[in-house]
Design a protein around this motif. Structure first.
Motif, PDB file in Angstrom:
ATOM      1  N   UNK A 159     -14.674 -34.913   6.903  1.00 35.48           N
ATOM      2  CA  UNK A 159     -15.598 -33.799   7.115  1.00 35.48           C
ATOM      3  C   UNK A 159     -16.541 -34.070   8.291  1.00 35.48           C
ATOM      4  N   UNK A 160     -16.790 -35.325   8.590  1.00 35.53           N
ATOM      5  CA  UNK A 160     -17.733 -35.681   9.656  1.00 35.53           C
ATOM      6  C   UNK A 160     -17.064 -35.975  10.993  1.00 35.53           C
ATOM      7  N   UNK A 161     -15.759 -36.116  11.022  1.00 37.56           N
ATOM      8  CA  UNK A 161     -15.067 -36.498  12.254  1.00 37.56           C
ATOM      9  C   UNK A 161     -14.894 -35.315  13.193  1.00 37.56           C
ATOM     10  N   UNK A 162     -14.891 -35.639  14.468  1.00 36.69           N
ATOM     11  CA  UNK A 162     -14.552 -34.647  15.492  1.00 36.69           C
ATOM     12  C   UNK A 162     -13.066 -34.814  15.761  1.00 36.69           C
ATOM     13  N   UNK A 163     -12.321 -33.755  15.591  1.00 32.85           N
ATOM     14  CA  UNK A 163     -10.872 -33.847  15.566  1.00 32.85           C
ATOM     15  C   UNK A 163     -10.210 -33.657  16.936  1.00 32.85           C
ATOM     16  N   UNK A 164     -10.908 -33.962  18.001  1.00 33.38           N
ATOM     17  CA  UNK A 164     -10.273 -33.955  19.325  1.00 33.38           C
ATOM     18  C   UNK A 164      -9.452 -35.236  19.437  1.00 33.38           C
ATOM     19  N   UNK A 165      -8.239 -35.148  19.992  1.00 39.35           N
ATOM     20  CA  UNK A 165      -7.360 -36.329  20.036  1.00 39.35           C
ATOM     21  C   UNK A 165      -8.002 -37.572  20.657  1.00 39.35           C
ATOM     22  N   UNK A 166      -8.690 -37.413  21.790  1.00 36.87           N
ATOM     23  CA  UNK A 166      -9.270 -38.608  22.429  1.00 36.87           C
ATOM     24  C   UNK A 166     -10.409 -39.187  21.593  1.00 36.87           C
ATOM     25  N   UNK A 167     -11.201 -38.340  20.957  1.00 37.25           N
ATOM     26  CA  UNK A 167     -12.302 -38.828  20.136  1.00 37.25           C
ATOM     27  C   UNK A 167     -11.792 -39.473  18.851  1.00 37.25           C
ATOM     28  N   UNK A 168     -10.798 -38.866  18.246  1.00 36.49           N
ATOM     29  CA  UNK A 168     -10.272 -39.435  17.004  1.00 36.49           C
ATOM     30  C   UNK A 168      -9.570 -40.762  17.272  1.00 36.49           C
TER      31      UNK A 168
END
Length: 181
Positions: free
Chosen positions: A62-71
């Motif tokens: 729920x707290x993660x940013x789901x952009x590929x580079x960020x994940x």
């Protein structure tokens, strides 16, 4: 990549489970290859690290940013910290080993030493009285040439000569018995 994760699902749990499944599918292999280098190519440990990383991603979905580079950066950071924690844990604990089987333990019983003493005593008895006396005084009683000469009442040169020939005869006797090389 993760663009199809932006849609809304019926429940938050279903959405989180789907995201984690896709996350593992897309990043599990590359993460495992990356972590194997950090674990010294220990596949089992690397797999454990990847699994724990994915579990932590699921807990924090729920707290993660789901952009590929960020994940990807988040996964690498978490995995690296798990490896560091594992190394610290291993360095604090003693290395675990299997206890040896009882019948495989060598128990010092003194038999080797006793046998050697018997063989040497027999070899000493085979020497002449003069040779045996100087060997006894110098080697067995740890006396100097001068001390042995004084006790035996002979010149130091005679002690040296008898000692040389006595040791030589002792070696030959032991070699004949197959004890010395």
């Amino acid at each position: 990549m993760l663009s199809h994760l932006d849609g809304r699902f019926e429940s938050a749990d279903a959405e989180a489970e789907h995201r984690i499944a896709v996350l593992y599918q897309e990043f599990g292999g590359p993460l495992l290859r990356h972590i194997r280098k950090s674990t010294g190519n220990d596949l089992q440990w690397a797999e454990d690290v990847v699994q724990e990383t994915i579990v932590r991603a699921w807990r924090n979905s729920a707290r993660l940013q789901w952009e590929p580079s960020l994940i990807w950066a988040w996964l690498l950071t978490v995995a690296r910290r798990i490896v560091i924690d594992g190394r610290r844990r291993k360095s604090v604990r003693p290395h675990e080993v299997e206890p040896p089987e009882v019948d495989m333990l060598a128990v010092p019983d003194g038999s080797e030493r006793a046998l050697s003493a018997i063989v040497v005593a027999e070899a000493l008895r085979s020497l002449s009285e003069e040779h045996r006396e100087v060997i006894e005084q110098t080697y067995l009683r740890d006396r100097t040439i001068s001390e042995a000469a004084e006790i035996l009442g002979i010149p130091p040169g005679t002690v040296k000569s008898r000692l040389y020939y006595g040791i030589r005869a002792l070696r030959e006797h032991l070699r004949d018995k197959g004890v010395a090389g």
